[in-house]
Every structure is written in structure tokens, then in C-alpha cells.
Design a protein around this motif. Sequence first.
Motif, PDB file in Angstrom:
ATOM      1  N   HIS A  19       0.820  -1.203   0.000  1.00  0.00           N
ATOM      2  CA  HIS A  19       0.000   0.000   0.000  1.00  0.00           C
ATOM      3  C   HIS A  19       0.859   1.260   0.000  1.00  0.00           C
ATOM      4  CE1 HIS A  19      -3.686  -2.270   0.585  1.00  0.00           C
ATOM      5  NE2 HIS A  19      -3.065  -2.965   1.496  1.00  0.00           N
ATOM      6  N   PHE A  20       0.198   2.388  -0.214  1.00  0.00           N
ATOM      7  CA  PHE A  20       0.877   3.671  -0.137  1.00  0.00           C
ATOM      8  C   PHE A  20      -0.082   4.679   0.476  1.00  0.00           C
ATOM      9  CE2 PHE A  20      -1.712   4.658  -3.740  1.00  0.00           C
ATOM     10  CZ  PHE A  20      -1.713   6.032  -3.911  1.00  0.00           C
ATOM     11  N   ALA A  21       0.471   5.783   0.949  1.00  0.00           N
ATOM     12  CA  ALA A  21      -0.351   6.830   1.547  1.00  0.00           C
ATOM     13  C   ALA A  21       0.035   8.163   0.926  1.00  0.00           C
ATOM     14  CB  ALA A  21      -0.151   6.879   3.061  1.00  0.00           C
ATOM     15  N   LEU A  22      -0.955   8.900   0.425  1.00  0.00           N
ATOM     16  CA  LEU A  22      -0.724  10.238  -0.099  1.00  0.00           C
ATOM     17  C   LEU A  22      -0.550  11.191   1.074  1.00  0.00           C
ATOM     18  CD1 LEU A  22      -0.648  12.308  -2.393  1.00  0.00           C
ATOM     19  CD2 LEU A  22      -3.155  12.369  -2.325  1.00  0.00           C
ATOM     20  N   GLN A  23       0.624  11.825   1.146  1.00  0.00           N
ATOM     21  CA  GLN A  23       0.929  12.752   2.235  1.00  0.00           C
ATOM     22  C   GLN A  23       0.584  14.199   1.864  1.00  0.00           C
ATOM     23  OE1 GLN A  23       2.251  11.545   5.253  1.00  0.00           O
ATOM     24  NE2 GLN A  23       1.820   9.574   4.307  1.00  0.00           N
TER      25      GLN A  23
END
Length: 202
Positions: A19-23
Motif C-alpha cells: 500500500h501507499f499513503a498520499l501525504q
Amino acid sequence: MRFTSLAFFSGLLTVASAHFALQYPEPRGIRVADDEVNFCDGYPTAASNRSQFPLSGGFVSIESHHQGYTVGVIVSTAQNPSSFDNFTTAVDYFTYEQTGTLCFPINLNATGVSGIKDGANVTIQIVYNGGDGNLYQCADLTLNSTLTSVTNATCANATDTATSTSTSASATASTTNNSAQTFSGFSLAALLSVAGVAMSLL
């Protein structure tokens, strides 16, 4: 270029573990890992409180939970985009090998997309693939030609020092703007072929 060549990936059923997270910019809603396989992370409606974003000289920052991935950005000038057909490529897809924070530049004014101008409401969608399927997160923005700095947001990569951040970002921009579209090491044509076989088995 219309974002139609990769749109079919949104329909593939896949279980994503990377997964990834938009910061930055602020995402449309709180990230829901299980929904990242869906258009805009499962948030179908544009946010009413859009973030101010530079017309030129902006950046995107993500947190990757996978080492070795492909990422790109698509943009829509529709007030409430509801499908991938509403989007156009803003940052060509490129690969990055480091887990952790990645910051890369985005100059929306240079995309040539109709409707990109000072005061325009736009939506960007980050498309991420860590090797097990596409993941998506959106941010709803209002473009501002006078915005030259961003409060409470920094642009740094996991391996950057403070002095090398801007150089690294510039190098990334040069690479992504001149590279042929590839996806996780495969050509787009090869992926279309593989996906066609997968779809025929559904």
C-alpha cells in the motif's frame, strides 16, 4: 493524452498487499487500505473543501510501504470526475526503488490540459503499483498562480538530505517527462496483452 490506455486496470480484481499513503496534497478522504484498489480510494465524490495548490512548481509526496514500485499522476478538470475517462496524464509513470517517503514535482501548468488555469478546480489521482495491482488516491485542488510555497508541507525523499532535496526532485522531473511509459518493468503493450488474457478468464 487521455487516460484510457490504463483505465481497464481499475476493473481487475486484485488483492493488494503493498500500500501507499498520499501525504501531500491532502487526500480526498482518510486512507482506507482495502479500498485503494478502487477509483479514488473508494471516495466517489469530490471534496467541498479543496486545497489550494500551485499552478506551477507543485509537488506530490507519498509514503510507500513497498520497495520497488511504479507511480504516476493523472488530472481531471471535471468538477466531480467519476471515471478514468475524465483524466489525462499529468506525470508520466516512473519507477522508484526506495521504501518510505517519495516527493516528486508536478507542474500542472505545463501539461497542456484544457482548463488548467489560475483558479481552476481540478482533481489529481495518484496511480501506484507495487507489483500486485494498481492502487489509487485522489486530491481535490484549486489552482493558485501566486502560491509559491506550501505551509506545513515538506518535499524530501527517504534518502535525501536537506541540501539534496531540490536536486533530486529536479532529476526526477527530467526523467519522468522524457521517459517512455513503462509499468513495473514491463512495456504497456505487454501489460495490455497480459490483462487481455486475464479478462478473458473472468
